[in-house]
Write a protein that holds these residues in place. Structure first.
Motif: not given
Length: 346
Positions: A120-131
Protein backbone atom coordinates in the motif's frame (compact mmCIF):
# COMPACT_ATOMS: atom_id res chain seq x y z
CA UNK A 1 -14.14 12.11 21.01
CA UNK A 2 -13.79 11.88 24.78
CA UNK A 3 -10.73 10.14 26.26
CA UNK A 4 -12.75 7.14 27.50
CA UNK A 5 -14.37 6.71 24.09
CA UNK A 6 -10.96 6.94 22.42
CA UNK A 7 -9.55 4.25 24.71
CA UNK A 8 -12.55 2.02 24.05
CA UNK A 9 -12.21 2.51 20.27
CA UNK A 10 -8.53 1.53 20.34
CA UNK A 11 -9.17 -1.47 22.59
CA UNK A 12 -11.77 -2.77 20.14
CA UNK A 13 -9.46 -2.48 17.13
CA UNK A 14 -7.94 -5.75 15.86
CA UNK A 15 -4.16 -5.99 16.24
CA UNK A 16 -3.66 -5.66 12.47
CA UNK A 17 -5.53 -2.35 12.34
CA UNK A 18 -3.57 -0.94 15.30
CA UNK A 19 -0.32 -1.84 13.54
CA UNK A 20 -1.60 -0.24 10.33
CA UNK A 21 -2.45 3.06 12.05
CA UNK A 22 0.90 3.09 13.90
CA UNK A 23 2.78 2.35 10.67
CA UNK A 24 1.21 5.32 8.88
CA UNK A 25 1.94 7.70 11.76
CA UNK A 26 5.60 6.61 11.95
CA UNK A 27 5.88 6.72 8.16
CA UNK A 28 4.83 10.37 8.24
CA UNK A 29 7.35 11.12 11.01
CA UNK A 30 9.99 9.74 8.65
CA UNK A 31 8.63 11.90 5.80
CA UNK A 32 9.15 15.12 7.82
CA UNK A 33 12.82 14.94 6.78
CA UNK A 34 11.74 15.28 3.16
CA UNK A 35 11.84 18.81 1.80
CA UNK A 36 8.36 18.57 0.32
CA UNK A 37 6.72 17.37 3.53
CA UNK A 38 6.26 19.86 6.36
CA UNK A 39 5.27 19.57 10.01
CA UNK A 40 1.98 21.25 9.12
CA UNK A 41 1.28 18.48 6.62
CA UNK A 42 2.23 15.94 9.30
CA UNK A 43 -0.33 17.40 11.71
CA UNK A 44 -2.98 17.37 8.97
CA UNK A 45 -2.19 13.74 8.18
CA UNK A 46 -2.39 12.68 11.84
CA UNK A 47 -5.78 14.40 12.02
CA UNK A 48 -6.83 12.28 9.04
CA UNK A 49 -5.67 9.13 10.86
CA UNK A 50 -7.73 10.31 13.84
CA UNK A 51 -10.75 10.80 11.56
CA UNK A 52 -10.19 7.32 10.11
CA UNK A 53 -10.36 5.90 13.65
CA UNK A 54 -13.60 7.81 14.21
CA UNK A 55 -15.04 6.45 10.95
CA UNK A 56 -14.01 2.88 11.79
CA UNK A 57 -15.60 3.19 15.25
CA UNK A 58 -18.77 4.59 13.71
CA UNK A 59 -18.89 1.83 11.09
CA UNK A 60 -18.39 -0.86 13.73
CA UNK A 61 -21.22 0.61 15.79
CA UNK A 62 -23.48 0.74 12.73
CA UNK A 63 -22.45 -2.78 11.79
CA UNK A 64 -23.66 -4.10 15.15
CA UNK A 65 -27.03 -2.48 14.53
CA UNK A 66 -27.26 -3.52 10.88
CA UNK A 67 -28.94 -6.88 11.45
CA UNK A 68 -31.27 -6.14 8.53
CA UNK A 69 -28.45 -5.90 5.95
CA UNK A 70 -29.29 -8.34 3.16
CA UNK A 71 -26.53 -7.72 0.63
CA UNK A 72 -23.15 -6.04 0.25
CA UNK A 73 -22.24 -4.66 -3.18
CA UNK A 74 -18.58 -3.95 -4.00
CA UNK A 75 -17.64 -1.82 -7.02
CA UNK A 76 -14.56 -0.14 -8.42
CA UNK A 77 -14.94 3.60 -8.93
CA UNK A 78 -17.19 6.35 -7.60
CA UNK A 79 -19.31 6.64 -10.75
CA UNK A 80 -20.63 3.04 -10.89
CA UNK A 81 -21.15 3.07 -7.12
CA UNK A 82 -23.25 6.22 -7.38
CA UNK A 83 -25.33 4.76 -10.23
CA UNK A 84 -25.95 1.54 -8.30
CA UNK A 85 -27.08 3.50 -5.22
CA UNK A 86 -29.65 5.30 -7.39
CA UNK A 87 -30.80 1.94 -8.78
CA UNK A 88 -31.15 0.43 -5.31
CA UNK A 89 -33.21 3.43 -4.16
CA UNK A 90 -35.51 3.00 -7.15
CA UNK A 91 -35.90 -0.67 -6.22
CA UNK A 92 -36.71 0.27 -2.61
CA UNK A 93 -33.88 -1.80 -1.13
CA UNK A 94 -31.29 0.89 -0.45
CA UNK A 95 -31.76 0.67 3.32
CA UNK A 96 -31.15 -3.08 3.29
CA UNK A 97 -28.27 -3.31 0.80
CA UNK A 98 -24.93 -1.53 1.26
CA UNK A 99 -22.55 -0.30 -1.43
CA UNK A 100 -18.76 -0.25 -0.92
CA UNK A 101 -16.38 1.08 -3.53
CA UNK A 102 -12.71 1.77 -4.25
CA UNK A 103 -11.75 5.09 -5.84
CA UNK A 104 -8.45 3.80 -7.22
CA UNK A 105 -7.91 2.85 -10.85
CA UNK A 106 -6.35 -0.57 -10.37
CA UNK A 107 -5.02 -0.78 -13.95
CA UNK A 108 -2.55 2.02 -13.16
CA UNK A 109 0.19 2.08 -10.55
CA UNK A 110 2.03 -0.75 -8.76
CA UNK A 111 -0.07 -3.42 -7.05
CA UNK A 112 2.94 -5.36 -5.76
CA UNK A 113 1.95 -6.85 -2.37
CA UNK A 114 -1.03 -4.47 -2.20
CA UNK A 115 -2.66 -6.76 0.37
CA UNK A 116 0.18 -5.84 2.76
CA UNK A 117 1.10 -2.45 4.29
CA UNK A 118 4.41 -2.35 2.41
CA UNK A 119 2.54 -2.68 -0.88
CA UNK A 120 0.00 0.00 0.00
CA UNK A 121 2.84 2.38 0.90
CA UNK A 122 4.66 1.63 -2.36
CA UNK A 123 1.54 2.22 -4.46
CA UNK A 124 0.66 5.56 -2.95
CA UNK A 125 4.28 6.73 -3.00
CA UNK A 126 4.29 6.03 -6.76
CA UNK A 127 1.00 7.88 -7.19
CA UNK A 128 2.34 10.89 -5.31
CA UNK A 129 5.50 11.01 -7.41
CA UNK A 130 3.91 10.24 -10.79
CA UNK A 131 0.38 11.65 -10.86
CA UNK A 132 -0.64 15.25 -10.37
CA UNK A 133 -1.98 15.50 -6.81
CA UNK A 134 -4.77 18.00 -7.43
CA UNK A 135 -6.11 19.48 -4.18
CA UNK A 136 -4.16 16.86 -2.18
CA UNK A 137 -6.64 14.19 -3.31
CA UNK A 138 -4.17 11.33 -2.86
CA UNK A 139 -4.24 11.62 0.91
CA UNK A 140 -8.00 11.30 0.83
CA UNK A 141 -7.67 8.35 -1.56
CA UNK A 142 -5.32 6.62 0.87
CA UNK A 143 -7.72 7.18 3.74
CA UNK A 144 -10.66 5.91 1.70
CA UNK A 145 -8.63 2.91 0.54
CA UNK A 146 -8.02 1.82 4.13
CA UNK A 147 -11.64 2.54 4.98
CA UNK A 148 -12.95 0.35 2.15
CA UNK A 149 -10.56 -2.48 3.01
CA UNK A 150 -11.76 -2.29 6.61
CA UNK A 151 -15.41 -2.35 5.48
CA UNK A 152 -14.77 -5.48 3.42
CA UNK A 153 -12.92 -7.28 6.21
CA UNK A 154 -15.76 -6.41 8.61
CA UNK A 155 -18.56 -7.94 6.50
CA UNK A 156 -20.50 -10.45 8.66
CA UNK A 157 -20.09 -14.04 7.47
CA UNK A 158 -23.80 -14.55 6.81
CA UNK A 159 -24.29 -11.56 4.47
CA UNK A 160 -24.11 -12.35 0.74
CA UNK A 161 -21.75 -10.27 -1.41
CA UNK A 162 -22.09 -9.12 -5.02
CA UNK A 163 -18.98 -7.98 -6.88
CA UNK A 164 -19.47 -5.79 -9.96
CA UNK A 165 -16.82 -5.83 -12.67
CA UNK A 166 -16.39 -5.20 -16.41
CA UNK A 167 -14.09 -6.23 -19.23
CA UNK A 168 -11.13 -4.02 -18.28
CA UNK A 169 -7.92 -4.42 -16.30
CA UNK A 170 -9.04 -1.90 -13.68
CA UNK A 171 -12.14 -3.71 -12.47
CA UNK A 172 -10.79 -7.21 -13.13
CA UNK A 173 -7.70 -6.46 -11.02
CA UNK A 174 -9.90 -5.00 -8.29
CA UNK A 175 -12.08 -8.12 -8.40
CA UNK A 176 -9.11 -10.39 -7.72
CA UNK A 177 -7.80 -8.10 -4.98
CA UNK A 178 -11.15 -8.15 -3.15
CA UNK A 179 -11.54 -11.91 -3.50
CA UNK A 180 -8.13 -12.26 -1.87
CA UNK A 181 -9.31 -10.05 1.00
CA UNK A 182 -12.36 -12.31 1.33
CA UNK A 183 -10.40 -15.57 1.11
CA UNK A 184 -11.11 -16.62 4.70
CA UNK A 185 -14.80 -15.64 4.65
CA UNK A 186 -17.53 -18.23 3.98
CA UNK A 187 -19.95 -15.69 2.48
CA UNK A 188 -21.94 -16.45 -0.64
CA UNK A 189 -20.29 -14.39 -3.42
CA UNK A 190 -21.66 -13.55 -6.85
CA UNK A 191 -19.86 -11.72 -9.67
CA UNK A 192 -21.74 -9.57 -12.18
CA UNK A 193 -19.81 -8.79 -15.35
CA UNK A 194 -21.48 -5.59 -16.53
CA UNK A 195 -19.90 -5.70 -20.00
CA UNK A 196 -21.33 -9.14 -20.73
CA UNK A 197 -24.65 -8.43 -18.99
CA UNK A 198 -25.15 -5.21 -20.93
CA UNK A 199 -24.53 -6.97 -24.24
CA UNK A 200 -26.95 -9.73 -23.24
CA UNK A 201 -29.83 -7.48 -22.18
CA UNK A 202 -29.51 -4.34 -24.30
CA UNK A 203 -27.60 -5.01 -27.53
CA UNK A 204 -29.66 -5.68 -30.65
CA UNK A 205 -28.71 -6.80 -34.13
CA UNK A 206 -28.74 -3.18 -35.34
CA UNK A 207 -27.42 -1.54 -32.17
CA UNK A 208 -24.35 -2.89 -30.40
CA UNK A 209 -22.47 -1.07 -27.67
CA UNK A 210 -19.38 -2.33 -25.89
CA UNK A 211 -19.23 -1.30 -22.24
CA UNK A 212 -15.65 -0.32 -21.41
CA UNK A 213 -16.27 0.16 -17.69
CA UNK A 214 -19.23 -0.08 -15.32
CA UNK A 215 -19.43 3.70 -14.89
CA UNK A 216 -20.81 3.99 -18.43
CA UNK A 217 -24.06 2.23 -17.50
CA UNK A 218 -26.98 4.41 -16.30
CA UNK A 219 -28.88 3.47 -13.11
CA UNK A 220 -31.99 2.15 -14.86
CA UNK A 221 -29.93 -0.35 -16.86
CA UNK A 222 -27.91 -1.36 -13.80
CA UNK A 223 -31.25 -2.08 -12.14
CA UNK A 224 -32.25 -4.39 -14.99
CA UNK A 225 -28.87 -6.15 -14.87
CA UNK A 226 -29.14 -6.63 -11.11
CA UNK A 227 -32.68 -7.97 -11.26
CA UNK A 228 -31.69 -10.54 -13.89
CA UNK A 229 -28.61 -11.56 -11.87
CA UNK A 230 -30.58 -12.90 -8.91
CA UNK A 231 -30.75 -16.36 -10.46
CA UNK A 232 -27.00 -16.32 -11.09
CA UNK A 233 -24.94 -19.01 -9.36
CA UNK A 234 -22.51 -18.06 -6.61
CA UNK A 235 -18.79 -18.62 -7.07
CA UNK A 236 -17.68 -22.13 -6.25
CA UNK A 237 -14.75 -22.74 -3.90
CA UNK A 238 -12.67 -23.74 -6.91
CA UNK A 239 -13.48 -20.49 -8.74
CA UNK A 240 -12.64 -18.45 -5.67
CA UNK A 241 -9.32 -20.23 -5.25
CA UNK A 242 -8.48 -19.57 -8.90
CA UNK A 243 -9.15 -15.84 -8.51
CA UNK A 244 -7.08 -15.76 -5.32
CA UNK A 245 -4.15 -17.47 -7.07
CA UNK A 246 -4.41 -15.03 -9.94
CA UNK A 247 -4.19 -12.18 -7.45
CA UNK A 248 -1.06 -13.63 -5.84
CA UNK A 249 0.49 -13.89 -9.32
CA UNK A 250 -0.46 -10.29 -10.19
CA UNK A 251 0.73 -8.89 -6.87
CA UNK A 252 4.13 -10.53 -7.32
CA UNK A 253 4.73 -8.34 -10.41
CA UNK A 254 6.35 -4.92 -10.07
CA UNK A 255 5.07 -3.38 -13.33
CA UNK A 256 2.92 -0.26 -12.94
CA UNK A 257 0.51 -0.74 -15.82
CA UNK A 258 -1.99 -3.46 -16.74
CA UNK A 259 -4.19 -4.01 -19.80
CA UNK A 260 -7.04 -6.41 -20.61
CA UNK A 261 -6.39 -8.67 -23.60
CA UNK A 262 -8.17 -11.87 -24.66
CA UNK A 263 -9.97 -12.17 -21.35
CA UNK A 264 -6.82 -11.86 -19.24
CA UNK A 265 -4.97 -9.18 -17.29
CA UNK A 266 -1.53 -8.48 -18.76
CA UNK A 267 1.19 -6.50 -16.98
CA UNK A 268 3.06 -4.23 -19.42
CA UNK A 269 5.87 -1.68 -19.32
CA UNK A 270 5.01 1.78 -18.06
CA UNK A 271 5.83 3.33 -21.46
CA UNK A 272 3.44 0.97 -23.28
CA UNK A 273 1.28 3.82 -24.63
CA UNK A 274 4.04 6.32 -25.42
CA UNK A 275 4.23 5.50 -29.13
CA UNK A 276 0.43 5.57 -29.33
CA UNK A 277 0.47 9.13 -27.90
CA UNK A 278 3.26 10.17 -30.29
CA UNK A 279 1.45 8.78 -33.33
CA UNK A 280 -1.75 10.53 -32.33
CA UNK A 281 0.13 13.83 -31.89
CA UNK A 282 1.56 13.44 -35.41
CA UNK A 283 -1.93 12.85 -36.79
CA UNK A 284 -3.37 15.90 -35.03
CA UNK A 285 -0.52 18.10 -36.23
CA UNK A 286 -1.05 16.93 -39.83
CA UNK A 287 -4.77 17.68 -39.59
CA UNK A 288 -4.06 21.16 -38.24
CA UNK A 289 -1.38 21.79 -40.87
CA UNK A 290 0.35 23.87 -38.28
CA UNK A 291 3.54 23.85 -36.27
CA UNK A 292 1.79 25.58 -33.36
CA UNK A 293 1.41 24.05 -29.95
CA UNK A 294 -1.74 21.98 -29.37
CA UNK A 295 -3.45 21.99 -26.00
CA UNK A 296 -2.35 18.96 -24.02
CA UNK A 297 -5.96 18.49 -22.90
CA UNK A 298 -6.93 18.04 -26.58
CA UNK A 299 -4.22 15.44 -27.14
CA UNK A 300 -5.06 13.56 -23.94
CA UNK A 301 -8.78 13.71 -24.69
CA UNK A 302 -8.23 12.28 -28.17
CA UNK A 303 -5.97 9.56 -26.77
CA UNK A 304 -8.52 8.60 -24.14
CA UNK A 305 -11.40 8.63 -26.61
CA UNK A 306 -9.76 6.20 -29.02
CA UNK A 307 -8.38 3.84 -26.38
CA UNK A 308 -9.90 0.39 -25.90
CA UNK A 309 -8.64 0.25 -22.31
CA UNK A 310 -9.67 1.99 -19.08
CA UNK A 311 -6.67 3.80 -17.58
CA UNK A 312 -7.89 7.36 -16.95
CA UNK A 313 -6.66 10.74 -18.14
CA UNK A 314 -4.24 11.26 -15.23
CA UNK A 315 -2.07 8.39 -16.41
CA UNK A 316 -2.03 9.68 -20.00
CA UNK A 317 -1.01 13.13 -18.79
CA UNK A 318 1.76 11.52 -16.73
CA UNK A 319 3.11 9.93 -19.92
CA UNK A 320 2.82 13.22 -21.83
CA UNK A 321 4.89 14.91 -19.12
CA UNK A 322 7.44 12.09 -19.36
CA UNK A 323 7.66 12.61 -23.13
CA UNK A 324 8.29 16.31 -22.46
CA UNK A 325 11.07 15.40 -20.01
CA UNK A 326 12.60 13.07 -22.59
CA UNK A 327 12.60 15.76 -25.26
CA UNK A 328 10.01 14.11 -27.52
CA UNK A 329 7.59 17.01 -27.01
CA UNK A 330 8.23 20.71 -26.67
CA UNK A 331 6.03 22.50 -24.18
CA UNK A 332 4.71 26.01 -23.58
CA UNK A 333 2.73 27.14 -20.59
CA UNK A 334 2.45 25.81 -17.05
CA UNK A 335 2.49 22.12 -16.11
CA UNK A 336 0.21 22.79 -13.17
CA UNK A 337 -2.69 21.17 -15.06
CA UNK A 338 -3.24 19.86 -18.58
CA UNK A 339 -5.41 22.82 -19.55
CA UNK A 340 -2.56 25.23 -18.83
CA UNK A 341 0.02 23.98 -21.33
CA UNK A 342 0.43 23.00 -24.94
CA UNK A 343 2.77 20.55 -26.67
CA UNK A 344 4.18 19.80 -30.08
CA UNK A 345 6.62 17.23 -31.36
CA UNK A 346 10.23 18.33 -31.21
Amino acid sequence: MEIDQLKKAIEELPEGEVKSLLFHILLRVNHIEEKEYSETEFVDDVKRVYKTLLDITKERSESKQADTCQMIHILFGGSPAGSLKVALKEMGVFEKEKVYSFWNIFSVGPIWQLHEEIGIGARFTWMKESLKDKHEELREYLQRFHQTVHQILSIPKDVPITLWTAENAHEQTGLRFVLHLLKDKPNEIKVINTSLAYAEHFNRADIKYTVLHSGEIPPEKLQTIYEHSKQKHSLSNLEREQYEQEWLHLSDNRESLRIWRNGRIQSVCIDYYDQYIINLAKKLQRERESEEFMKSARLIGEALGHLDQYIGDEFLEYRVRKLIENGVFEMEGNLKAMRYYGVKLS
